[in-house]
Enzyme design. Sequence first.
Site, PDB file in Angstrom:
ATOM      1  N   CYS A  48       0.843  -1.208   0.000  1.00  0.00           N
ATOM      2  CA  CYS A  48       0.000   0.000   0.000  1.00  0.00           C
ATOM      3  C   CYS A  48       0.876   1.256   0.000  1.00  0.00           C
ATOM      4  O   CYS A  48       1.560   1.545   0.981  1.00  0.00           O
ATOM      5  CB  CYS A  48      -0.909  -0.031   1.229  1.00  0.00           C
ATOM      6  SG  CYS A  48      -1.822   1.481   1.514  1.00  0.00           S
ATOM      7  N   CYS A  73       0.099   3.760   2.735  1.00  0.00           N
ATOM      8  CA  CYS A  73       0.559   3.256   4.034  1.00  0.00           C
ATOM      9  C   CYS A  73       2.045   3.526   4.221  1.00  0.00           C
ATOM     10  O   CYS A  73       2.479   3.977   5.288  1.00  0.00           O
ATOM     11  CB  CYS A  73       0.322   1.760   4.144  1.00  0.00           C
ATOM     12  SG  CYS A  73      -1.392   1.236   3.962  1.00  0.00           S
TER      13      CYS A  73
END
Length: 187
Positions: free
Chosen positions: A107, A110
């Site tokens: 991600c 993230c």
Amino acid sequence: MSILAANSHIVYREVILRDPQNQFSGGGSCLIWSKSHGFGVDGRRGGGEWRKMKKRDLRVEAFWSDTTRPNVIEMQPIKDCDQLDQVLAQAQELHQSIIIDWMANWCRKCIYLKPKLEKLAAEYDTKIKFYTVDVNNVPQALVKRGNITKMPTIQLWKDGEMKAEVIGGHKAWIVIDEVREMIQKFV
């Protein structure tokens, strides 16, 4: 004369806002302010030209942030449900809240958010602990326990329960502001 600062906004926030009587001038590599009269050099003019300012009492100061406190605190990983139980029990004993960042290695948001959360962890070092869970490297029972559907998800846990969460699918500075508000509300 010039003042070296990491950011001119720091000088403005720390000095000018505290003492609005200051006259402030600044440029890319030169920050000068004067109390009343004196002279100074202003590097704001284009083409590398320098201009003299005729005033008296030039005041120049430098300051550094507190070097005794860390700027970044690495978030501790949580690997399974037992470790989560231990972390929650320890936090409950200390009457402390915790932040858990549920993320994944694939991600992009993230990954981009993690260092910003680590800086935030340094700000709240004594009040709250920060942890991270990589949802791809832990048992799915742990992910279900956190009730995670989107990533990144940042949750505040207090007294063994999840109290609030921020789902970070937008710009990092917005997510950090939302996390800061969440902390201030519950801590």
